[in-house]
Design a protein around this motif. Structure first.
Motif, mmCIF file in Angstrom:
data_model
loop_
_atom_site.group_PDB
_atom_site.id
_atom_site.type_symbol
_atom_site.label_atom_id
_atom_site.label_comp_id
_atom_site.label_asym_id
_atom_site.label_seq_id
_atom_site.Cartn_x
_atom_site.Cartn_y
_atom_site.Cartn_z
ATOM 1 N N GLY A 59 15.226 1.785 -73.131
ATOM 2 C CA GLY A 59 16.160 2.900 -73.262
ATOM 3 C C GLY A 59 15.700 4.225 -72.702
ATOM 4 N N LEU A 60 14.692 4.212 -71.836
ATOM 5 C CA LEU A 60 14.256 5.471 -71.218
ATOM 6 C C LEU A 60 15.180 5.808 -70.052
ATOM 7 C CD1 LEU A 60 10.403 4.941 -71.226
ATOM 8 C CD2 LEU A 60 11.709 6.479 -72.685
ATOM 9 N N PRO A 61 15.613 7.053 -69.938
ATOM 10 C CA PRO A 61 16.561 7.414 -68.872
ATOM 11 C C PRO A 61 15.893 7.483 -67.510
ATOM 12 C CG PRO A 61 15.936 9.358 -70.095
ATOM 13 C CD PRO A 61 15.299 8.176 -70.792
ATOM 14 N N ARG A 62 16.694 7.287 -66.491
ATOM 15 C CA ARG A 62 16.217 7.444 -65.117
ATOM 16 C C ARG A 62 16.356 8.898 -64.698
ATOM 17 N NH1 ARG A 62 18.479 2.335 -61.635
ATOM 18 N NH2 ARG A 62 17.910 0.735 -63.132
ATOM 19 N N VAL A 63 15.512 9.315 -63.769
ATOM 20 C CA VAL A 63 15.595 10.683 -63.249
ATOM 21 C C VAL A 63 16.760 10.762 -62.283
ATOM 22 C CG1 VAL A 63 14.412 12.439 -61.881
ATOM 23 C CG2 VAL A 63 13.121 11.044 -63.480
ATOM 24 N N THR A 64 17.599 11.770 -62.484
ATOM 25 C CA THR A 64 18.733 11.995 -61.580
ATOM 26 C C THR A 64 18.743 13.474 -61.195
ATOM 27 O OG1 THR A 64 20.213 12.391 -63.453
ATOM 28 C CG2 THR A 64 20.161 10.161 -62.548
ATOM 29 N N PRO A 65 19.251 13.790 -59.997
ATOM 30 C CA PRO A 65 19.315 15.195 -59.584
ATOM 31 C C PRO A 65 20.174 16.006 -60.556
ATOM 32 C CG PRO A 65 19.721 13.750 -57.716
ATOM 33 C CD PRO A 65 19.698 12.888 -58.949
ATOM 34 N N GLY A 66 19.710 17.193 -60.917
ATOM 35 C CA GLY A 66 20.459 18.080 -61.797
ATOM 36 C C GLY A 66 20.403 17.668 -63.262
ATOM 37 N N ALA A 75 12.836 11.358 -69.012
ATOM 38 C CA ALA A 75 12.776 10.761 -67.683
ATOM 39 C C ALA A 75 11.346 10.801 -67.148
ATOM 40 C CB ALA A 75 13.736 11.473 -66.738
ATOM 41 N N SER A 76 10.604 11.849 -67.463
ATOM 42 C CA SER A 76 9.201 11.928 -67.057
ATOM 43 C C SER A 76 8.403 10.799 -67.689
ATOM 44 C CB SER A 76 8.595 13.264 -67.472
ATOM 45 O OG SER A 76 9.255 14.318 -66.831
ATOM 46 N N LEU A 77 8.701 10.505 -68.946
ATOM 47 C CA LEU A 77 8.046 9.388 -69.619
ATOM 48 C C LEU A 77 8.399 8.071 -68.930
ATOM 49 C CD1 LEU A 77 6.345 8.274 -71.917
ATOM 50 C CD2 LEU A 77 8.410 8.236 -73.320
ATOM 51 N N SER A 78 9.642 7.952 -68.506
ATOM 52 C CA SER A 78 10.090 6.752 -67.792
ATOM 53 C C SER A 78 9.296 6.566 -66.499
ATOM 54 C CB SER A 78 11.584 6.857 -67.487
ATOM 55 O OG SER A 78 12.023 5.770 -66.725
ATOM 56 N N ILE A 79 9.148 7.628 -65.739
ATOM 57 C CA ILE A 79 8.378 7.558 -64.494
ATOM 58 C C ILE A 79 6.921 7.246 -64.790
ATOM 59 C CG2 ILE A 79 7.483 8.961 -62.593
ATOM 60 C CD1 ILE A 79 10.249 10.233 -62.426
ATOM 61 N N SER A 80 6.395 7.821 -65.854
ATOM 62 C CA SER A 80 5.011 7.571 -66.240
ATOM 63 C C SER A 80 4.792 6.087 -66.572
ATOM 64 C CB SER A 80 4.655 8.446 -67.447
ATOM 65 O OG SER A 80 3.357 8.197 -67.871
ATOM 66 N N GLN A 82 6.664 3.547 -65.576
ATOM 67 C CA GLN A 82 6.843 2.769 -64.344
ATOM 68 C C GLN A 82 5.587 2.834 -63.480
ATOM 69 O OE1 GLN A 82 10.324 4.344 -62.426
ATOM 70 N NE2 GLN A 82 11.634 3.890 -64.177
ATOM 71 N N THR A 83 5.036 4.021 -63.299
ATOM 72 C CA THR A 83 3.841 4.182 -62.478
ATOM 73 C C THR A 83 2.663 3.431 -63.079
ATOM 74 O OG1 THR A 83 4.634 6.374 -61.841
ATOM 75 C CG2 THR A 83 2.331 5.893 -61.405
ATOM 76 N N ALA A 84 2.489 3.560 -64.393
ATOM 77 C CA ALA A 84 1.375 2.878 -65.063
ATOM 78 C C ALA A 84 1.496 1.367 -64.929
ATOM 79 C CB ALA A 84 1.321 3.283 -66.532
ATOM 80 N N SER A 85 2.704 0.824 -65.110
ATOM 81 C CA SER A 85 2.861 -0.638 -65.024
ATOM 82 C C SER A 85 2.638 -1.135 -63.599
ATOM 83 C CB SER A 85 4.231 -1.070 -65.555
ATOM 84 O OG SER A 85 5.269 -0.495 -64.797
ATOM 85 N N LEU A 86 3.077 -0.375 -62.601
ATOM 86 C CA LEU A 86 2.846 -0.780 -61.213
ATOM 87 C C LEU A 86 1.363 -0.761 -60.866
ATOM 88 C CD1 LEU A 86 5.786 0.997 -59.371
ATOM 89 C CD2 LEU A 86 5.431 -1.456 -59.612
ATOM 90 N N ALA A 142 -2.859 6.686 -63.669
ATOM 91 C CA ALA A 142 -1.670 6.678 -62.806
ATOM 92 C C ALA A 142 -0.438 7.094 -63.596
ATOM 93 C CB ALA A 142 -1.470 5.293 -62.202
ATOM 94 N N GLY A 143 -0.346 6.653 -64.836
ATOM 95 C CA GLY A 143 0.776 7.061 -65.682
ATOM 96 C C GLY A 143 0.790 8.562 -65.921
ATOM 97 N N LEU A 144 -0.384 9.143 -66.149
ATOM 98 C CA LEU A 144 -0.462 10.593 -66.341
ATOM 99 C C LEU A 144 -0.083 11.345 -65.062
ATOM 100 C CD1 LEU A 144 -3.695 10.822 -68.504
ATOM 101 C CD2 LEU A 144 -1.351 11.286 -69.242
ATOM 102 N N VAL A 145 -0.541 10.854 -63.928
ATOM 103 C CA VAL A 145 -0.165 11.482 -62.654
ATOM 104 C C VAL A 145 1.342 11.336 -62.418
ATOM 105 C CG1 VAL A 145 -0.426 11.363 -60.138
ATOM 106 C CG2 VAL A 145 -2.438 11.276 -61.604
ATOM 107 N N GLY A 146 1.900 10.168 -62.747
ATOM 108 C CA GLY A 146 3.347 9.977 -62.624
ATOM 109 C C GLY A 146 4.129 10.933 -63.501
ATOM 110 N N TRP A 147 3.629 11.160 -64.699
ATOM 111 C CA TRP A 147 4.289 12.069 -65.629
ATOM 112 C C TRP A 147 4.274 13.494 -65.079
ATOM 113 C CZ3 TRP A 147 1.595 15.372 -69.413
ATOM 114 C CH2 TRP A 147 2.483 16.006 -70.276
ATOM 115 N N VAL A 148 3.107 13.935 -64.576
ATOM 116 C CA VAL A 148 3.013 15.285 -64.010
ATOM 117 C C VAL A 148 3.882 15.398 -62.761
ATOM 118 C CG1 VAL A 148 1.449 16.923 -62.881
ATOM 119 C CG2 VAL A 148 0.748 15.774 -64.978
ATOM 120 N N SER A 149 3.867 14.370 -61.930
ATOM 121 C CA SER A 149 4.624 14.452 -60.675
ATOM 122 C C SER A 149 6.135 14.440 -60.911
ATOM 123 C CB SER A 149 4.228 13.335 -59.721
ATOM 124 O OG SER A 149 4.652 12.091 -60.207
#
Length: 182
Positions: A59-66, A75-80, A82-86, A142-149
């Motif tokens: 149930g984590l949201p995806r990042v969308t413009p605006g 969404a930052s947590l979602s990216i984090s 995703q990055t960590a799992s990859l 990588a997850g932390l870098v994904g979160w910051v990015s």
């Protein structure tokens, strides 16, 4: 004549250094081939889709413009995640590809000159523990870098540098006490 000036020992040392260098170069080529194969086969895209499916399933949201700021933190947590799992999957795949080269370069060569006393089973266990711990640390960083990015995309390289430096310093102090006894 001191033993360290013995021409036979020097010859053996040069031969072992040449073999070890060959193994390291072969390992680097095999790892690069893994990355190329993942990209060319489309598996990297499948892995990315799987990582997105993992975050969607919880149930984590995806990042969308605006996107509004309150949702952006989720969404930052979602990216984090995703990055960590990859990176976790990539680090484990890299460890599997590197295992034969590490076995030859780090275990067999040492035993061939009487420097190694560890059994094969103990070496495999140590390699597995090191690979899993290394993959976990890579995934966390990588997850932390994904979160910051996700929050500041133009500063990802600063986050990667700072986190890599902090991770190195922490490992220097923690490894001898917590990791090496494993």
């Amino acid at each position: 004549m001191p033993s360290w000036t013995d021409p036979d020992r020097a010859s053996i040392s040069r031969r072992l250094a040449r073999r070890a260098r060959t193994v390291r170069v072969s390992d680097a080529v095999a790892t690069a081939a893994l990355l190329v194969a993942l990209h060319a086969s489309g598996l990297s895209r499948s892995a990315s889709d799987s990582a997105i499916a993992i975050t969607d399933s919880v149930g984590l949201p995806r990042v969308t413009p605006g996107m509004p700021a309150p949702l952006m933190s989720h969404a930052s947590l979602s990216i984090s995640v995703q990055t960590a799992s990859l990176f976790l999957a990539l680090a484990l795949a890299g460890a599997i590809v590197s295992m034969p080269f590490t076995y030859v370069g780090g275990f067999r060569l040492a035993r061939s000159v009487g420097l190694g006393t560890q059994s094969t089973g103990a070496w495999v266990r140590d390699y597995a523990v090191a690979s899993v711990l290394g993959a976990a640390l890579v995934a966390i960083l990588a997850g932390l870098v994904g979160w910051v990015s996700a929050d500041a995309p133009h500063l990802w390289w600063v986050a990667a540098t700072i986190l890599g430096t902090i991770g190195t310093v922490v490992l220097i102090h923690v490894a001898p006490v917590l990791i090496l006894p494993l």
